[in-house]
Write a protein that holds these residues in place. Structure first.
Motif, PDB file in Angstrom:
ATOM      1  N   ARG A 187       0.829  -1.214   0.000  1.00 50.00           N
ATOM      2  CA  ARG A 187       0.000   0.000   0.000  1.00 50.00           C
ATOM      3  C   ARG A 187       0.857   1.255   0.000  1.00 50.00           C
ATOM      4  N   GLU A 188       1.942   1.221   0.779  1.00 52.83           N
ATOM      5  CA  GLU A 188       2.849   2.361   0.813  1.00 52.83           C
ATOM      6  C   GLU A 188       3.475   2.588  -0.558  1.00 52.83           C
ATOM      7  N   LEU A 189       3.910   1.509  -1.194  1.00 52.86           N
ATOM      8  CA  LEU A 189       4.538   1.634  -2.511  1.00 52.86           C
ATOM      9  C   LEU A 189       3.540   2.121  -3.562  1.00 52.86           C
ATOM     10  N   MET A 190       2.297   1.690  -3.451  1.00 51.47           N
ATOM     11  CA  MET A 190       1.278   2.158  -4.393  1.00 51.47           C
ATOM     12  C   MET A 190       1.108   3.678  -4.305  1.00 51.47           C
ATOM     13  N   SER A 191       1.304   4.224  -3.134  1.00 50.38           N
ATOM     14  CA  SER A 191       1.127   5.669  -2.948  1.00 50.38           C
ATOM     15  C   SER A 191       2.320   6.483  -3.452  1.00 50.38           C
ATOM     16  N   ARG A 192       3.414   5.813  -3.718  1.00 48.78           N
ATOM     17  CA  ARG A 192       4.640   6.526  -4.146  1.00 48.78           C
ATOM     18  C   ARG A 192       4.626   6.697  -5.661  1.00 48.78           C
ATOM     19  N   THR A 193       3.690   7.475  -6.156  1.00 48.44           N
ATOM     20  CA  THR A 193       3.437   7.554  -7.593  1.00 48.44           C
ATOM     21  C   THR A 193       4.535   8.291  -8.369  1.00 48.44           C
ATOM     22  N   ARG A 194       5.405   8.997  -7.677  1.00 46.20           N
ATOM     23  CA  ARG A 194       6.494   9.664  -8.392  1.00 46.20           C
ATOM     24  C   ARG A 194       7.568   8.672  -8.826  1.00 46.20           C
ATOM     25  N   ALA A 195       7.617   7.527  -8.186  1.00 45.96           N
ATOM     26  CA  ALA A 195       8.566   6.477  -8.572  1.00 45.96           C
ATOM     27  C   ALA A 195       7.957   5.632  -9.678  1.00 45.96           C
ATOM     28  N   SER A 196       8.803   5.031 -10.485  1.00 46.31           N
ATOM     29  CA  SER A 196       8.313   4.186 -11.574  1.00 46.31           C
ATOM     30  C   SER A 196       7.631   2.940 -11.012  1.00 46.31           C
ATOM     31  N   ALA A 197       6.650   2.453 -11.740  1.00 44.25           N
ATOM     32  CA  ALA A 197       5.972   1.221 -11.324  1.00 44.25           C
ATOM     33  C   ALA A 197       6.947   0.058 -11.291  1.00 44.25           C
ATOM     34  N   GLU A 198       7.907   0.058 -12.220  1.00 45.56           N
ATOM     35  CA  GLU A 198       8.895  -1.016 -12.266  1.00 45.56           C
ATOM     36  C   GLU A 198       9.724  -1.067 -10.978  1.00 45.56           C
ATOM     37  N   ALA A 199      10.176   0.098 -10.506  1.00 44.77           N
ATOM     38  CA  ALA A 199      10.975   0.143  -9.277  1.00 44.77           C
ATOM     39  C   ALA A 199      10.125  -0.247  -8.069  1.00 44.77           C
ATOM     40  N   ARG A 200       8.885   0.175  -8.058  1.00 43.51           N
ATOM     41  CA  ARG A 200       8.001  -0.175  -6.938  1.00 43.51           C
ATOM     42  C   ARG A 200       7.692  -1.670  -6.927  1.00 43.51           C
ATOM     43  N   LEU A 201       7.519  -2.244  -8.104  1.00 48.75           N
ATOM     44  CA  LEU A 201       7.274  -3.686  -8.179  1.00 48.75           C
ATOM     45  C   LEU A 201       8.501  -4.456  -7.715  1.00 48.75           C
ATOM     46  N   TRP A 202       9.672  -4.005  -8.113  1.00 49.32           N
ATOM     47  CA  TRP A 202      10.920  -4.645  -7.660  1.00 49.32           C
ATOM     48  C   TRP A 202      11.013  -4.582  -6.136  1.00 49.32           C
ATOM     49  N   ALA A 203      10.725  -3.405  -5.582  1.00 52.39           N
ATOM     50  CA  ALA A 203      10.808  -3.228  -4.133  1.00 52.39           C
ATOM     51  C   ALA A 203       9.813  -4.126  -3.403  1.00 52.39           C
ATOM     52  N   LEU A 204       8.609  -4.257  -3.947  1.00 48.90           N
ATOM     53  CA  LEU A 204       7.612  -5.107  -3.305  1.00 48.90           C
ATOM     54  C   LEU A 204       8.048  -6.562  -3.307  1.00 48.90           C
ATOM     55  N   CYS A 205       8.567  -7.030  -4.421  1.00 44.04           N
ATOM     56  CA  CYS A 205       9.044  -8.412  -4.489  1.00 44.04           C
ATOM     57  C   CYS A 205      10.173  -8.649  -3.501  1.00 44.04           C
ATOM     58  N   LEU A 206      11.115  -7.722  -3.453  1.00 39.68           N
ATOM     59  CA  LEU A 206      12.244  -7.868  -2.526  1.00 39.68           C
ATOM     60  C   LEU A 206      11.747  -7.938  -1.086  1.00 39.68           C
ATOM     61  N   SER A 207      10.898  -7.002  -0.706  1.00 38.57           N
ATOM     62  CA  SER A 207      10.396  -6.947   0.657  1.00 38.57           C
ATOM     63  C   SER A 207       9.592  -8.196   1.001  1.00 38.57           C
ATOM     64  N   ASP A 208       8.779  -8.654   0.064  1.00 36.45           N
ATOM     65  CA  ASP A 208       7.940  -9.831   0.296  1.00 36.45           C
ATOM     66  C   ASP A 208       8.800 -11.076   0.521  1.00 36.45           C
ATOM     67  N   VAL A 209       9.812 -11.261  -0.305  1.00 36.32           N
ATOM     68  CA  VAL A 209      10.690 -12.425  -0.146  1.00 36.32           C
ATOM     69  C   VAL A 209      11.455 -12.347   1.169  1.00 36.32           C
ATOM     70  N   GLU A 210      11.933 -11.160   1.509  1.00 38.60           N
ATOM     71  CA  GLU A 210      12.657 -11.021   2.779  1.00 38.60           C
ATOM     72  C   GLU A 210      11.768 -11.368   3.960  1.00 38.60           C
ATOM     73  N   LEU A 211      10.488 -11.016   3.873  1.00 41.92           N
ATOM     74  CA  LEU A 211       9.570 -11.376   4.947  1.00 41.92           C
ATOM     75  C   LEU A 211       9.368 -12.887   5.004  1.00 41.92           C
ATOM     76  N   LEU A 212       9.132 -13.502   3.842  1.00 41.47           N
ATOM     77  CA  LEU A 212       8.877 -14.937   3.808  1.00 41.47           C
ATOM     78  C   LEU A 212      10.087 -15.754   4.266  1.00 41.47           C
ATOM     79  N   CYS A 213      11.273 -15.210   4.048  1.00 39.04           N
ATOM     80  CA  CYS A 213      12.491 -15.961   4.373  1.00 39.04           C
ATOM     81  C   CYS A 213      13.211 -15.434   5.616  1.00 39.04           C
ATOM     82  N   GLY A 214      12.714 -14.352   6.183  1.00 36.64           N
ATOM     83  CA  GLY A 214      13.480 -13.695   7.228  1.00 36.64           C
ATOM     84  C   GLY A 214      13.331 -14.259   8.617  1.00 36.64           C
ATOM     85  N   GLY A 215      12.233 -14.956   8.900  1.00 34.15           N
ATOM     86  CA  GLY A 215      12.013 -15.468  10.243  1.00 34.15           C
ATOM     87  C   GLY A 215      12.760 -16.756  10.498  1.00 34.15           C
TER      88      GLY A 215
END
Length: 228
Positions: A87-115
């Motif tokens: 949701r936070e990344l969706m609101s960052r409309t000044r950034a490219s969608a490509e960079a936001r999608l990359w960031a979401l994937c990175l964050s999601d994987v880190e969460l799934l693998c971080g514990g």
């Protein structure tokens, strides 16, 4: 006179919690996470969870009405933080969608693998398909929808029709969650490297050219750093 540690009446503990330890509800979740992933969900009783958490079994039911409720809370905990990031990344409309999608994937994987425990592997349990886990499925579906929205906003995504967009969203989301199986077969894998490689692969699935990945990765990390 030395002050005694206060406890709630009617919720006795099997043993005292160490100073600075988790609250009882969180202790239950931590204990269940270990037992469900190591011993197995079916083979783990609420009594075993309570003992692992240092609680009497009756006390556990003050926080959860049963084993399914504990599992539901654990599963929701694997997706709600990612949805907040999304949701936070969706609101960052000044950034490219490509960079936001990359960031979401990175964050999601880190969460799934971080514990310490591979909770994502619990997604595969047949019990998770029941109505008791509807809240988890709603949050997970909303997260997947954000993946699709970001994909649709990328330059390659704007050229996709609805059917292609649905397929590629499924592929992106499935690719991200595939780290659950990778972690199960190779638990020692470096999380940071795996997360970055998955985010790169996700953009390639989206149709982003290879030459743009390094730049988009840097932009994506900057977005996450700014959020932190």
């Amino acid at each position: 006179m030395t002050a005694r540690t206060s406890r709630r009446v009617g919720r006795p503990r099997a043993q005292e919690r160490h100073a600075g330890g988790l609250e009882p509800r969180d202790e239950v979740l931590a204990a269940a996470a270990e037992l469900f992933t190591v011993r197995g969900y079916t083979a783990t009783s609420t009594r075993a969870v309570a003992e692992q958490a240092g609680l009497r079994q009756a006390s556990l039911y003050h926080y959860f009405d049963g084993k399914e409720a504990i599992l539901a809370a654990l599963l929701e905990g694997t997706v709600r933080p990612s949805l907040e990031v999304a949701r936070e990344l969706m609101s960052r409309t000044r950034a490219s969608a490509e960079a936001r999608l990359w960031a979401l994937c990175l964050s999601d994987v880190e969460l799934l693998c971080g514990g310490p425990h591979n909770l994502g592997a619990l997604y595969l349990l047949p019990e998770v398909q029941t109505e008791r886990f509807a809240a988890f499925h709603r949050v997970r579906t909303e997260l997947k929808e954000v993946y699709g929205q970001l994909l649709a906003a990328t330059e390659p995504g704007t050229a996709l029709d609805a059917a292609d967009l649905t397929v590629r969203t499924d592929l992106l989301f499935g690719l991200t969650e595939s780290v659950i199986l990778i972690r199960r077969s190779a638990p020692g894998r470096d999380t940071g490297a795996l997360a970055a490689a998955t985010a790169d692969a996700a953009l390639r699935v989206a149709g982003v050219p290879q030459r743009s990945l390094a730049r988009l990765g840097r932009e994506g990390r900057s977005l996450l750093a700014a959020k932190a």
